[in-house]
Design an enzyme around this catalytic site. Structure first.
Site, PDB file in Angstrom:
ATOM      1  N   THR A   8      47.800   1.560 -71.274  1.00 55.72           N
ATOM      2  CA  THR A   8      48.634   2.657 -70.764  1.00 55.72           C
ATOM      3  C   THR A   8      48.897   3.669 -71.875  1.00 55.72           C
ATOM      4  O   THR A   8      48.953   3.296 -73.047  1.00 55.72           O
ATOM      5  CB  THR A   8      49.973   2.131 -70.211  1.00 55.72           C
ATOM      6  OG1 THR A   8      50.810   3.248 -69.860  1.00 55.72           O
ATOM      7  CG2 THR A   8      50.738   1.286 -71.205  1.00 55.72           C
ATOM      8  N   ASN A   9      49.098   4.918 -71.452  1.00 54.17           N
ATOM      9  CA  ASN A   9      49.483   5.966 -72.405  1.00 54.17           C
ATOM     10  C   ASN A   9      50.979   6.253 -72.330  1.00 54.17           C
ATOM     11  O   ASN A   9      51.460   7.167 -72.985  1.00 54.17           O
ATOM     12  CB  ASN A   9      48.708   7.256 -72.082  1.00 54.17           C
ATOM     13  CG  ASN A   9      47.222   7.058 -72.251  1.00 54.17           C
ATOM     14  OD1 ASN A   9      46.773   6.447 -73.221  1.00 54.17           O
ATOM     15  ND2 ASN A   9      46.438   7.555 -71.301  1.00 54.17           N
ATOM     16  N   LYS A  11      54.626   5.472 -73.240  1.00 51.08           N
ATOM     17  CA  LYS A  11      55.296   4.712 -74.308  1.00 51.08           C
ATOM     18  C   LYS A  11      56.375   3.775 -73.775  1.00 51.08           C
ATOM     19  O   LYS A  11      56.605   2.693 -74.311  1.00 51.08           O
ATOM     20  CB  LYS A  11      55.918   5.679 -75.327  1.00 51.08           C
ATOM     21  CG  LYS A  11      54.890   6.456 -76.104  1.00 51.08           C
ATOM     22  CD  LYS A  11      55.523   7.116 -77.340  1.00 51.08           C
ATOM     23  CE  LYS A  11      54.503   7.844 -78.173  1.00 51.08           C
ATOM     24  NZ  LYS A  11      54.067   9.150 -77.587  1.00 51.08           N
ATOM     25  N   ASP A  70      50.034   0.577 -62.616  1.00 51.56           N
ATOM     26  CA  ASP A  70      50.241   1.809 -61.863  1.00 51.56           C
ATOM     27  C   ASP A  70      51.513   1.608 -61.063  1.00 51.56           C
ATOM     28  O   ASP A  70      51.652   0.625 -60.330  1.00 51.56           O
ATOM     29  CB  ASP A  70      49.058   2.127 -60.947  1.00 51.56           C
ATOM     30  CG  ASP A  70      49.083   3.601 -60.569  1.00 51.56           C
ATOM     31  OD1 ASP A  70      49.023   4.449 -61.486  1.00 51.56           O
ATOM     32  OD2 ASP A  70      49.203   3.919 -59.374  1.00 51.56           O
ATOM     33  N   TYR A 155      62.511   7.709 -64.079  1.00 49.31           N
ATOM     34  CA  TYR A 155      63.607   7.883 -63.124  1.00 49.31           C
ATOM     35  C   TYR A 155      64.777   6.927 -63.371  1.00 49.31           C
ATOM     36  O   TYR A 155      65.729   6.893 -62.576  1.00 49.31           O
ATOM     37  CB  TYR A 155      63.064   7.676 -61.693  1.00 49.31           C
ATOM     38  CG  TYR A 155      62.001   8.687 -61.303  1.00 49.31           C
ATOM     39  CD1 TYR A 155      62.344   9.927 -60.768  1.00 49.31           C
ATOM     40  CD2 TYR A 155      60.642   8.412 -61.501  1.00 49.31           C
ATOM     41  CE1 TYR A 155      61.369  10.861 -60.420  1.00 49.31           C
ATOM     42  CE2 TYR A 155      59.653   9.339 -61.158  1.00 49.31           C
ATOM     43  CZ  TYR A 155      60.032  10.547 -60.622  1.00 49.31           C
ATOM     44  OH  TYR A 155      59.062  11.468 -60.287  1.00 49.31           O
ATOM     45  N   ASP A 156      64.737   6.151 -64.455  1.00 53.35           N
ATOM     46  CA  ASP A 156      65.776   5.134 -64.687  1.00 53.35           C
ATOM     47  C   ASP A 156      67.215   5.667 -64.618  1.00 53.35           C
ATOM     48  O   ASP A 156      68.084   4.986 -64.066  1.00 53.35           O
ATOM     49  CB  ASP A 156      65.548   4.423 -66.033  1.00 53.35           C
ATOM     50  CG  ASP A 156      64.413   3.410 -65.961  1.00 53.35           C
ATOM     51  OD1 ASP A 156      63.979   3.077 -64.834  1.00 53.35           O
ATOM     52  OD2 ASP A 156      63.955   2.955 -67.022  1.00 53.35           O
TER      53      ASP A 156
END
Ligand code: ITT
Length: 199
Positions: A8-9, A11, A70, A155-156
């Site tokens: 994944t890109n 972080k 994803d 969205y946390d």
């Protein structure tokens, strides 16, 4: 040591996945560790297609077993949007996480509460030149109209758990990693990793 590439890109995902996988005994490699810069176009019709596409591309490019995630946020009043498109949910290119949260709140503002929603994660594990395996996880809560907390990503700050009176961004990583969509997907991925690596 047995190596697993965290494909994944993002972080925020890297940190969470490193923590969630730390007791597997695998050596966790990030794309940065091997100077691998790969942008995979996410044009699949499902989370599984996109996760598989990312895992396969990273496995091919690195020769390592690769684990891709994803994920997305599905809001009931928005008919499941932004879902698959959560990372790109804004009319303007170059928008940031904060812009996407504001855009979501704008789209919800006149709608009746509660704004129920769930996060979804699909994890794909690709062994170079072999099949891809897929697992999933979900986590249910509500969207709230004001941001709370500084933890996590995406969205946390607006994803709220009524039973805990906390948003996901008000949790530390350990707490998020006990209940998140990603934590559940990783729990489902661990037996697959055990089989692949003979752990
Ligand atoms: P990679 O494809 O490189 O993994 P990405 O950020 O593009 O990174 P996705 O396509 O899976 O990843 O997009 C998922 C988006 O959904 C992410 O950018 C966030 O906006 C949101 N999201 C997923 N998991 C989340 C979480 O745990 N907390 C907050 N937002 C999350």
């Amino acid at each position: 040591m047995k190596k697993l590439l965290i494909a994944t890109n993002n972080k925020g995902k890297v940190k969470e996945l490193q923590e969630l996988l730390k007791d597997t005994g695998l050596e966790l490699i990030t794309p940065a560790d091997i100077n691998l810069s790969l942008e995979v176009e996410e044009d699949g019709a499902t989370y599984a297609e996109n996760a598989a596409k990312k895992a396969i591309a990273f496995a091919r490019a690195s020769g390592l077993v690769s684990l891709a995630d994803d994920s997305g946020l599905e809001v009931d009043l928005l008919d499941g949007a932004p879902g698959l498109h959560s990372a790109r949910y804004h009319p303007k290119p170059g928008a940031k996480d904060a812009d996407r949260r504001a855009y979501m709140l704008e789209n919800l503002k006149d709608r009746p509460h509660p704004w129920t929603a769930h996060f979804h994660a699909t994890i794909a594990i690709s062994v170079p030149d072999q099949d891809v395996q897929i697992v999933e996880g979900n986590c249910h809560g509500e969207i709230i109209a004001e941001e709370r907390g500084n933890g996590g990503f995406g969205y946390d700050p607006i994803f709220y758990f009524p039973e805990k009176n906390k948003t996901m961004a008000e949790m530390d990583m350990d707490e998020k990693n006990r209940l998140s969509h990603r934590a559940i997907a990783v729990m489902n991925a661990i037996p697959i990793l055990r089989k692949i690596f003979g752990l």
